[in-house]
Scaffold this active site. Structure first.
Site, PDB file in Angstrom:
ATOM      1  N   PRO A  88       0.854  -1.195   0.000  1.00 37.95           N
ATOM      2  CA  PRO A  88       0.000   0.000   0.000  1.00 37.95           C
ATOM      3  C   PRO A  88       0.888   1.241   0.000  1.00 37.95           C
ATOM      4  O   PRO A  88       1.833   1.319   0.782  1.00 37.95           O
ATOM      5  CB  PRO A  88      -0.776  -0.114   1.326  1.00 37.95           C
ATOM      6  CG  PRO A  88      -0.008  -1.067   2.177  1.00 37.95           C
ATOM      7  CD  PRO A  88       0.796  -1.946   1.264  1.00 37.95           C
ATOM      8  N   MET A  89       0.610   2.184  -0.892  1.00 39.21           N
ATOM      9  CA  MET A  89       1.390   3.433  -0.905  1.00 39.21           C
ATOM     10  C   MET A  89       0.469   4.607  -1.197  1.00 39.21           C
ATOM     11  O   MET A  89      -0.048   4.756  -2.318  1.00 39.21           O
ATOM     12  CB  MET A  89       2.518   3.361  -1.948  1.00 39.21           C
ATOM     13  CG  MET A  89       3.696   2.517  -1.496  1.00 39.21           C
ATOM     14  SD  MET A  89       5.092   2.612  -2.643  1.00 39.21           S
ATOM     15  CE  MET A  89       4.460   1.676  -4.031  1.00 39.21           C
ATOM     16  N   ALA A  90       0.286   5.443  -0.171  1.00 38.83           N
ATOM     17  CA  ALA A  90      -0.581   6.611  -0.307  1.00 38.83           C
ATOM     18  C   ALA A  90      -0.022   7.559  -1.359  1.00 38.83           C
ATOM     19  O   ALA A  90       1.183   7.804  -1.397  1.00 38.83           O
ATOM     20  CB  ALA A  90      -0.685   7.319   1.044  1.00 38.83           C
ATOM     21  N   GLN A 123      -6.852  -1.292   2.307  1.00 38.48           N
ATOM     22  CA  GLN A 123      -6.235  -0.981   3.595  1.00 38.48           C
ATOM     23  C   GLN A 123      -6.948   0.174   4.293  1.00 38.48           C
ATOM     24  O   GLN A 123      -7.206   1.219   3.687  1.00 38.48           O
ATOM     25  CB  GLN A 123      -4.755  -0.617   3.434  1.00 38.48           C
ATOM     26  CG  GLN A 123      -4.089  -0.576   4.812  1.00 38.48           C
ATOM     27  CD  GLN A 123      -2.687  -0.033   4.805  1.00 38.48           C
ATOM     28  OE1 GLN A 123      -2.451   1.092   4.358  1.00 38.48           O
ATOM     29  NE2 GLN A 123      -1.742  -0.818   5.290  1.00 38.48           N
ATOM     30  N   CYS A 152       1.811   2.973  10.030  1.00 37.70           N
ATOM     31  CA  CYS A 152       1.947   4.353   9.559  1.00 37.70           C
ATOM     32  C   CYS A 152       2.619   5.229  10.620  1.00 37.70           C
ATOM     33  O   CYS A 152       2.324   5.117  11.809  1.00 37.70           O
ATOM     34  CB  CYS A 152       0.560   4.917   9.222  1.00 37.70           C
ATOM     35  SG  CYS A 152       0.620   6.605   8.624  1.00 37.70           S
ATOM     36  N   ASN A 177       8.380  -7.394   4.328  1.00 41.21           N
ATOM     37  CA  ASN A 177       8.420  -6.125   3.596  1.00 41.21           C
ATOM     38  C   ASN A 177       9.576  -5.245   4.067  1.00 41.21           C
ATOM     39  O   ASN A 177       9.831  -5.126   5.249  1.00 41.21           O
ATOM     40  CB  ASN A 177       7.070  -5.400   3.804  1.00 41.21           C
ATOM     41  CG  ASN A 177       7.090  -3.962   3.342  1.00 41.21           C
ATOM     42  OD1 ASN A 177       6.825  -3.038   4.119  1.00 41.21           O
ATOM     43  ND2 ASN A 177       7.390  -3.732   2.087  1.00 41.21           N
ATOM     44  N   GLY A 178      10.247  -4.647   3.076  1.00 42.27           N
ATOM     45  CA  GLY A 178      11.290  -3.678   3.396  1.00 42.27           C
ATOM     46  C   GLY A 178      12.561  -3.917   2.631  1.00 42.27           C
ATOM     47  O   GLY A 178      13.163  -4.985   2.705  1.00 42.27           O
ATOM     48  N   GLY A 213       7.413  -2.079  -2.056  1.00 40.31           N
ATOM     49  CA  GLY A 213       6.880  -0.715  -2.066  1.00 40.31           C
ATOM     50  C   GLY A 213       7.676   0.188  -2.982  1.00 40.31           C
ATOM     51  O   GLY A 213       7.469   0.217  -4.202  1.00 40.31           O
TER      52      GLY A 213
HETATM   53  C1  FMN Z   1       5.031   7.102  -0.785  1.00 39.18           C
HETATM   54  C2  FMN Z   1       4.739   6.020   0.218  1.00 39.18           C
HETATM   55  C3  FMN Z   1       3.449   5.850   0.694  1.00 39.18           C
HETATM   56  C4  FMN Z   1       3.157   4.851   1.630  1.00 39.18           C
HETATM   57  N1  FMN Z   1       1.872   4.671   2.027  1.00 39.18           N
HETATM   58  C5  FMN Z   1       1.569   3.611   2.847  1.00 39.18           C
HETATM   59  C6  FMN Z   1       0.214   3.314   3.160  1.00 39.18           C
HETATM   60  O1  FMN Z   1      -0.730   3.952   2.686  1.00 39.18           O
HETATM   61  N2  FMN Z   1      -0.008   2.256   3.990  1.00 39.18           N
HETATM   62  C7  FMN Z   1       1.019   1.494   4.514  1.00 39.18           C
HETATM   63  O2  FMN Z   1       0.763   0.537   5.265  1.00 39.18           O
HETATM   64  N3  FMN Z   1       2.296   1.753   4.203  1.00 39.18           N
HETATM   65  C8  FMN Z   1       2.591   2.777   3.372  1.00 39.18           C
HETATM   66  N4  FMN Z   1       3.889   2.986   3.002  1.00 39.18           N
HETATM   67  C9  FMN Z   1       4.931   2.036   3.467  1.00 39.18           C
HETATM   68  C10 FMN Z   1       5.123   0.900   2.435  1.00 39.18           C
HETATM   69  O3  FMN Z   1       3.939   0.152   2.260  1.00 39.18           O
HETATM   70  C11 FMN Z   1       6.258  -0.044   2.861  1.00 39.18           C
HETATM   71  O4  FMN Z   1       5.921  -0.645   4.081  1.00 39.18           O
HETATM   72  C12 FMN Z   1       7.592   0.667   3.033  1.00 39.18           C
HETATM   73  O5  FMN Z   1       7.831   1.575   1.971  1.00 39.18           O
HETATM   74  C13 FMN Z   1       8.757  -0.353   3.091  1.00 39.18           C
HETATM   75  O6  FMN Z   1       8.809  -1.156   1.937  1.00 39.18           O
HETATM   76  P1  FMN Z   1       9.824  -0.846   0.708  1.00 39.18           P
HETATM   77  O7  FMN Z   1      11.220  -0.847   1.278  1.00 39.18           O
HETATM   78  O8  FMN Z   1       9.590  -1.964  -0.273  1.00 39.18           O
HETATM   79  O9  FMN Z   1       9.475   0.507   0.192  1.00 39.18           O
HETATM   80  C14 FMN Z   1       4.195   4.003   2.109  1.00 39.18           C
HETATM   81  C15 FMN Z   1       5.495   4.191   1.635  1.00 39.18           C
HETATM   82  C16 FMN Z   1       5.787   5.180   0.700  1.00 39.18           C
HETATM   83  C17 FMN Z   1       7.196   5.320   0.200  1.00 39.18           C
END
Ligand code: FMN
Length: 297
Positions: A8-10, A63, A92, A192-193, A216
């Protein structure tokens, strides 16, 4: 089961972006978070229009973020018909949510979180999953405890972002804690991460024993990460044009800046002497298409 899903990414997970990730092989698609305080004031039709989930996207997880049980109870009937699963955001770190005891703030009191989640589980037939961080800070790495409580209270799947809330996005994602959680849980655990390539994802699965990987930030720049393909410059341009086509076909709004922001991100790996940032000068989607086609020369 394909082992990669879209995080999920806002502000990123528009319908067109979600569809492009799906076309590239993402298994399960997560919407961005939606605040229950906002959704519960809307009608079913308004919520359907806002989320704009297309049949091609399924299976989809919606979500939700919040901490007020009454608001969850009002919101769930509005969303449960639109997705295969509902996910609660317990990771969050945005101040405005932490101030209202939402998101990662819920990690501070796992028993209270269990109480909330148990009641959310009871108000729908759809499976409830939860996305957490490994703890509030380095002194309270309580992911194993939190996951056991969540499982005991009826949660069907857990996603772990391997950082504490205090770390925000700094440092490295902790894969060791994910492994510990997986060993102590009997429900699917999604890791995740810091997955920056398909191979990273496979390594993460192997090292942690987790059931699936969630991607993400890398997907923002390379939605083809789900396909394990090395793309040529020409392929990337085709992907960008496909994103624009999906946007024009499926999005129920027309924001030129939303399109050029996403397009700009996807040009990251294109080598060219043209200043790619100039795409943000385009005044229409037609101009953006022309600009992108011009990168091929
Ligand atoms: C621009 C942006 C928006 C995000 N929005 C959400 C969200 O709406 N809900 C959520 O649970 N995590 C959100 N995250 C966190 C990601 O889902 C993820 O947990 C985090 O980026 C780590 O994973 P990655 O290293 O693959 O980016 C957001 C991350 C980014 C960069």
């Amino acid at each position: 089961m394909k082992p990669f899903c879209l995080a999920p990414m806002a502000g990123i997970n528009s319908t067109a972006f979600r569809l492009l990730c799906k076309e590239n092989g993402a298994d399960i698609i997560y919407t961005q978070m939606y605040d229950v305080n906002l959704l519960c004031t809307k009608t079913k039709e308004e919520v359907k229009k806002l989320l704009n989930i297309k049949k091609e996207e399924h299976p989809v997880v919606i979500q939700l973020i919040g901490s007020n049980l009454k608001k969850f109870r009002q919101t769930i009937p509005l969303v449960e018909g639109l997705a295969e699963e509902i996910n609660i955001n317990v990771g969050c770190i945005e101040k405005r949510y932490l101030e209202h005891d939402c998101g990662a703030a819920l990690l501070k009191d796992p028993e209270e979180l269990g109480y909330l989640v148990k009641r959310i589980v009871a108000c729908t037939k759809k499976p409830i999953s939860v996305k957490i961080r490994i703890g509030w800070d380095g002194q309270s790495l309580n992911a194993v405890k939190v996951c056991n409580i969540l499982e005991d209270n009826g949660v069907k799947k857990i996603i772990i972002h391997g950082r504490t809330a205090m770390q925000k996005y700094a440092g490295k994602s902790n894969w060791t804690i994910m492994k510990q959680v997986k060993e102590k849980s009997s429900i699917p655990i999604i890791a995740n991460g810091d997955v920056k390539s398909y191979q990273d994802g496979l390594d993460l699965l192997e090292r942690t024993g987790c059931d699936e990987v969630m991607v993400g930030r890398e997907a923002k720049y390379a939605p083809w990460i789900f396909s394990n393909k090395q793309l040529t410059k020409d392929d990337i341009i085709k992907q960008i044009l496909r994103y624009i086509e999906l946007y024009e076909t499926y999005e129920n709004r027309c924001s030129v800046s939303e399109v050029y922001d996403q397009v700009f991100r996807m040009t990251r790996d294109i080598e060219t002497t043209i200043n790619k940032r100039d795409v943000k000068e385009c005044a229409s989607i037609a101009e953006i298409k022309q600009f992108i086609s011009g990168l091929n020369s």
